[in-house]
Design a protein around this motif. Structure first.
Motif, PDB file in Angstrom:
ATOM      1  N   PRO A   1       0.132   7.772  -9.780  1.00 45.74           N
ATOM      2  CA  PRO A   1      -1.155   8.449  -9.703  1.00 45.74           C
ATOM      3  C   PRO A   1      -2.026   7.781  -8.630  1.00 45.74           C
ATOM      4  CG  PRO A   1      -0.575   8.020 -11.985  1.00 45.74           C
ATOM      5  CD  PRO A   1       0.416   7.274 -11.123  1.00 45.74           C
ATOM      6  N   GLN A   2      -2.871   8.565  -7.997  1.00 50.35           N
ATOM      7  CA  GLN A   2      -3.670   8.044  -6.890  1.00 50.35           C
ATOM      8  C   GLN A   2      -4.541   6.861  -7.305  1.00 50.35           C
ATOM      9  OE1 GLN A   2      -5.489  11.037  -4.502  1.00 50.35           O
ATOM     10  NE2 GLN A   2      -6.772   9.594  -3.399  1.00 50.35           N
ATOM     11  N   ASP A   3      -5.081   6.876  -8.512  1.00 49.90           N
ATOM     12  CA  ASP A   3      -5.927   5.764  -8.944  1.00 49.90           C
ATOM     13  C   ASP A   3      -5.137   4.471  -9.110  1.00 49.90           C
ATOM     14  OD1 ASP A   3      -4.718   6.959 -11.226  1.00 49.90           O
ATOM     15  OD2 ASP A   3      -6.224   6.071 -12.549  1.00 49.90           O
ATOM     16  N   VAL A   4      -3.864   4.577  -9.487  1.00 50.24           N
ATOM     17  CA  VAL A   4      -3.011   3.384  -9.620  1.00 50.24           C
ATOM     18  C   VAL A   4      -2.758   2.773  -8.236  1.00 50.24           C
ATOM     19  CG1 VAL A   4      -0.710   2.552 -10.271  1.00 50.24           C
ATOM     20  CG2 VAL A   4      -1.926   4.140 -11.762  1.00 50.24           C
ATOM     21  N   VAL A   5      -2.450   3.619  -7.265  1.00 45.33           N
ATOM     22  CA  VAL A   5      -2.210   3.136  -5.900  1.00 45.33           C
ATOM     23  C   VAL A   5      -3.477   2.491  -5.350  1.00 45.33           C
ATOM     24  CG1 VAL A   5      -1.614   3.794  -3.541  1.00 45.33           C
ATOM     25  CG2 VAL A   5      -0.429   4.873  -5.459  1.00 45.33           C
ATOM     26  N   SER A   6      -4.606   3.130  -5.558  1.00 42.11           N
ATOM     27  CA  SER A   6      -5.879   2.608  -5.072  1.00 42.11           C
ATOM     28  C   SER A   6      -6.214   1.260  -5.702  1.00 42.11           C
ATOM     29  CB  SER A   6      -6.984   3.617  -5.364  1.00 42.11           C
ATOM     30  OG  SER A   6      -8.217   3.152  -4.910  1.00 42.11           O
ATOM     31  N   THR A   7      -6.004   1.142  -7.001  1.00 47.90           N
ATOM     32  CA  THR A   7      -6.262  -0.123  -7.698  1.00 47.90           C
ATOM     33  C   THR A   7      -5.346  -1.227  -7.179  1.00 47.90           C
ATOM     34  OG1 THR A   7      -7.002   1.035  -9.681  1.00 47.90           O
ATOM     35  CG2 THR A   7      -6.316  -1.250  -9.957  1.00 47.90           C
ATOM     36  N   PHE A   8      -4.067  -0.907  -7.020  1.00 48.70           N
ATOM     37  CA  PHE A   8      -3.092  -1.869  -6.507  1.00 48.70           C
ATOM     38  C   PHE A   8      -3.498  -2.359  -5.113  1.00 48.70           C
ATOM     39  CE2 PHE A   8       0.989  -2.358  -4.086  1.00 48.70           C
ATOM     40  CZ  PHE A   8       1.399  -3.547  -4.663  1.00 48.70           C
ATOM     41  N   SER A   9      -3.802  -1.429  -4.229  1.00 46.34           N
ATOM     42  CA  SER A   9      -4.185  -1.786  -2.866  1.00 46.34           C
ATOM     43  C   SER A   9      -5.481  -2.603  -2.857  1.00 46.34           C
ATOM     44  CB  SER A   9      -4.342  -0.521  -2.014  1.00 46.34           C
ATOM     45  OG  SER A   9      -4.643  -0.844  -0.682  1.00 46.34           O
ATOM     46  N   GLY A  10      -6.416  -2.235  -3.708  1.00 49.12           N
ATOM     47  CA  GLY A  10      -7.676  -2.972  -3.793  1.00 49.12           C
ATOM     48  C   GLY A  10      -7.497  -4.393  -4.274  1.00 49.12           C
ATOM     49  N   LYS A  11      -6.639  -4.584  -5.260  1.00 51.25           N
ATOM     50  CA  LYS A  11      -6.367  -5.936  -5.765  1.00 51.25           C
ATOM     51  C   LYS A  11      -5.719  -6.794  -4.684  1.00 51.25           C
ATOM     52  CE  LYS A  11      -5.945  -4.911 -10.693  1.00 51.25           C
ATOM     53  NZ  LYS A  11      -5.046  -4.889 -11.867  1.00 51.25           N
ATOM     54  N   LEU A  12      -4.810  -6.186  -3.916  1.00 48.83           N
ATOM     55  CA  LEU A  12      -4.180  -6.921  -2.822  1.00 48.83           C
ATOM     56  C   LEU A  12      -5.213  -7.365  -1.795  1.00 48.83           C
ATOM     57  CD1 LEU A  12      -1.051  -4.675  -2.254  1.00 48.83           C
ATOM     58  CD2 LEU A  12      -0.986  -7.095  -2.922  1.00 48.83           C
ATOM     59  N   GLY A  13      -6.101  -6.441  -1.435  1.00 49.07           N
ATOM     60  CA  GLY A  13      -7.111  -6.728  -0.413  1.00 49.07           C
ATOM     61  C   GLY A  13      -8.107  -7.799  -0.809  1.00 49.07           C
ATOM     62  N   LYS A  14      -8.240  -8.074  -2.101  1.00 48.88           N
ATOM     63  CA  LYS A  14      -9.155  -9.114  -2.567  1.00 48.88           C
ATOM     64  C   LYS A  14      -8.558 -10.514  -2.468  1.00 48.88           C
ATOM     65  CE  LYS A  14     -11.776  -6.196  -5.689  1.00 48.88           C
ATOM     66  NZ  LYS A  14     -12.158  -5.925  -7.075  1.00 48.88           N
ATOM     67  N   LEU A  15      -7.252 -10.596  -2.238  1.00 50.22           N
ATOM     68  CA  LEU A  15      -6.595 -11.903  -2.143  1.00 50.22           C
ATOM     69  C   LEU A  15      -6.920 -12.553  -0.800  1.00 50.22           C
ATOM     70  CD1 LEU A  15      -3.068 -11.017  -3.595  1.00 50.22           C
ATOM     71  CD2 LEU A  15      -4.981 -12.121  -4.778  1.00 50.22           C
ATOM     72  N   ASP A  16      -6.998 -13.871  -0.801  1.00 44.39           N
ATOM     73  CA  ASP A  16      -7.316 -14.630   0.404  1.00 44.39           C
ATOM     74  C   ASP A  16      -6.243 -14.439   1.472  1.00 44.39           C
ATOM     75  OD1 ASP A  16      -8.791 -16.540   1.961  1.00 44.39           O
ATOM     76  OD2 ASP A  16      -7.238 -18.007   1.474  1.00 44.39           O
ATOM     77  N   GLY A  17      -6.656 -14.005   2.649  1.00 49.88           N
ATOM     78  CA  GLY A  17      -5.730 -13.870   3.767  1.00 49.88           C
ATOM     79  C   GLY A  17      -4.804 -12.674   3.666  1.00 49.88           C
ATOM     80  N   VAL A  18      -5.166 -11.678   2.841  1.00 50.76           N
ATOM     81  CA  VAL A  18      -4.332 -10.495   2.658  1.00 50.76           C
ATOM     82  C   VAL A  18      -5.142  -9.257   3.013  1.00 50.76           C
ATOM     83  CG1 VAL A  18      -2.988  -9.126   1.017  1.00 50.76           C
ATOM     84  CG2 VAL A  18      -3.029 -11.617   0.817  1.00 50.76           C
ATOM     85  N   SER A  19      -4.562  -8.395   3.851  1.00 60.49           N
ATOM     86  CA  SER A  19      -5.154  -7.103   4.173  1.00 60.49           C
ATOM     87  C   SER A  19      -4.199  -6.022   3.693  1.00 60.49           C
ATOM     88  CB  SER A  19      -5.347  -6.950   5.685  1.00 60.49           C
ATOM     89  OG  SER A  19      -6.173  -7.965   6.192  1.00 60.49           O
ATOM     90  N   SER A  20      -4.756  -4.927   3.168  1.00 56.75           N
ATOM     91  CA  SER A  20      -3.881  -3.840   2.718  1.00 56.75           C
ATOM     92  C   SER A  20      -4.540  -2.497   2.999  1.00 56.75           C
ATOM     93  CB  SER A  20      -3.565  -3.966   1.227  1.00 56.75           C
ATOM     94  OG  SER A  20      -4.721  -3.748   0.457  1.00 56.75           O
ATOM     95  N   LYS A  21      -3.687  -1.506   3.167  1.00 54.99           N
ATOM     96  CA  LYS A  21      -4.141  -0.141   3.429  1.00 54.99           C
ATOM     97  C   LYS A  21      -3.108   0.811   2.854  1.00 54.99           C
ATOM     98  CE  LYS A  21      -7.033   2.504   5.834  1.00 54.99           C
ATOM     99  NZ  LYS A  21      -8.461   2.452   5.775  1.00 54.99           N
ATOM    100  N   ALA A  22      -3.570   1.870   2.202  1.00 54.43           N
ATOM    101  CA  ALA A  22      -2.661   2.844   1.609  1.00 54.43           C
ATOM    102  C   ALA A  22      -2.704   4.149   2.403  1.00 54.43           C
ATOM    103  CB  ALA A  22      -3.048   3.115   0.158  1.00 54.43           C
TER     104      ALA A  22
END
Length: 85
Positions: free
Chosen positions: A55-76
Motif C-alpha cells: 500500500p502507498q502509505d506503507v511505502v511512504s512510511t518506509f521511505s520516510g524512516k530511511l530518510g531520518k537515519l543519519d547519512g541516509v537519503s531515500s526517494k520512492a
C-alpha cells in the motif's frame, strides 16, 4: 487491499547506519520483492534499490524512516497501476 509497485532508491553516505537500514528492510520484508546493493568505493557510498509491492502509505512510511537515519537519503518512485489483492 490496494497495492502499488514501487522502487525506493537509497544512498548511504554513513556506513555506521548500514545496520539500521538493513533492519528496516527486514522489518518490511513482507512487502519487499527484491533488493540490489551497489558499493561505490570511489565515492565511499553505497546505493541500494528496494522494490516493494505494498500500500502507498506503507511505502511512504518506509521511505520516510530511511530518510531520518543519519547519512541516509531515500526517494520512492511508484508505478501508475494500482493492484487489488
Amino acid at each position: 487491499m490496494e497495492t502499488r509497485v514501487a522502487v525506493i532508491s537509497i544512498i548511504l553516505e554513513n556506513s555506521a547506519s548500514v545496520d539500521e537500514v538493513n533492519k528496516l528492510i527486514s522489518d518490511y520484508s513482507d512487502y519487499v520483492v527484491g533488493r540490489m546493493g551497489i558499493p561505490y568505493k570511489k565515492r565511499g557510498i553505497s546505493i541500494i534499490s528496494v522494490v516493494m509491492d505494498a500500500p502507498q502509505d506503507v511505502v511512504s512510511t518506509f521511505s520516510g524512516k530511511l530518510g531520518k537515519l543519519d547519512g541516509v537519503s531515500s526517494k520512492a518512485a511508484y508505478s501508475k497501476y494500482v493492484f487489488n489483492d
